[in-house]
Design a protein around this motif. Structure first.
Motif, mmCIF file in Angstrom:
data_model
loop_
_atom_site.group_PDB
_atom_site.id
_atom_site.type_symbol
_atom_site.label_atom_id
_atom_site.label_comp_id
_atom_site.label_asym_id
_atom_site.label_seq_id
_atom_site.Cartn_x
_atom_site.Cartn_y
_atom_site.Cartn_z
ATOM 1 N N ALA A 13 -28.148 11.757 12.890
ATOM 2 C CA ALA A 13 -29.036 12.919 13.018
ATOM 3 C C ALA A 13 -29.021 13.751 11.740
ATOM 4 O O ALA A 13 -29.048 14.964 11.788
ATOM 5 N N SER A 14 -28.990 13.090 10.601
ATOM 6 C CA SER A 14 -28.916 13.835 9.343
ATOM 7 C C SER A 14 -30.235 14.548 9.059
ATOM 8 O O SER A 14 -31.308 14.109 9.481
ATOM 9 N N ARG A 15 -30.130 15.646 8.363
ATOM 10 C CA ARG A 15 -31.293 16.481 8.074
ATOM 11 C C ARG A 15 -32.454 15.717 7.430
ATOM 12 O O ARG A 15 -33.608 15.919 7.805
ATOM 13 N N PRO A 16 -32.204 14.837 6.455
ATOM 14 C CA PRO A 16 -33.324 14.133 5.821
ATOM 15 C C PRO A 16 -34.154 13.288 6.798
ATOM 16 O O PRO A 16 -35.339 13.064 6.567
ATOM 17 N N LEU A 17 -33.560 12.837 7.891
ATOM 18 C CA LEU A 17 -34.306 12.024 8.857
ATOM 19 C C LEU A 17 -35.429 12.805 9.533
ATOM 20 O O LEU A 17 -36.395 12.218 10.010
ATOM 21 N N PHE A 18 -35.321 14.129 9.569
ATOM 22 C CA PHE A 18 -36.343 14.955 10.215
ATOM 23 C C PHE A 18 -37.459 15.338 9.255
ATOM 24 O O PHE A 18 -38.493 15.844 9.678
ATOM 25 N N GLY A 19 -37.239 15.121 7.972
ATOM 26 C CA GLY A 19 -38.266 15.440 6.980
ATOM 27 C C GLY A 19 -38.680 16.897 7.049
ATOM 28 O O GLY A 19 -37.850 17.788 7.212
ATOM 29 N N ASP A 20 -39.984 17.119 6.963
ATOM 30 C CA ASP A 20 -40.490 18.493 6.966
ATOM 31 C C ASP A 20 -40.628 19.064 8.373
ATOM 32 O O ASP A 20 -41.143 20.163 8.557
ATOM 33 N N ARG A 21 -40.139 18.337 9.394
ATOM 34 C CA ARG A 21 -40.237 18.809 10.781
ATOM 35 C C ARG A 21 -38.901 19.292 11.331
ATOM 36 O O ARG A 21 -38.768 19.537 12.520
ATOM 37 N N LEU A 22 -37.894 19.447 10.460
ATOM 38 C CA LEU A 22 -36.571 19.873 10.903
ATOM 39 C C LEU A 22 -36.610 21.221 11.608
ATOM 40 O O LEU A 22 -36.081 21.371 12.704
ATOM 41 N N GLU A 23 -37.242 22.210 11.005
ATOM 42 C CA GLU A 23 -37.298 23.540 11.603
ATOM 43 C C GLU A 23 -37.995 23.506 12.964
ATOM 44 O O GLU A 23 -37.537 24.117 13.928
ATOM 45 N N GLU A 24 -39.086 22.754 13.062
ATOM 46 C CA GLU A 24 -39.809 22.619 14.337
ATOM 47 C C GLU A 24 -38.910 21.981 15.395
ATOM 48 O O GLU A 24 -38.861 22.436 16.544
#
Length: 56
Positions: A13-24
């Motif tokens: 669940a690393s941050r880069p896997l969420f791309g630009d949708r992490l905050e969402e």
């Protein structure tokens, strides 16, 4: 968000896997978890097992 600090540091669940949708993702996940929480505290009980070995 504190609720995701430790989980986002794992390889699955690393941050880069969420791309630009992490905050969402964090906002939506926290909203869903809050619906099931009366005390304002979320506790995750997790157990991890690690196999440490080396090749001969």
């Amino acid at each position: 968000m504190a609720a995701f600090t430790s989980s986002s540091s794992t390889s699955f669940a690393s941050r880069p896997l969420f791309g630009d949708r992490l905050e969402e993702f964090e906002e939506r996940a926290l909203a869903l978890l809050t619906e099931h929480n009366d005390a304002g505290v979320l506790i995750e009980h997790a157990r991890f097992e690690v196999l440490i070995a080396r090749r001969p």
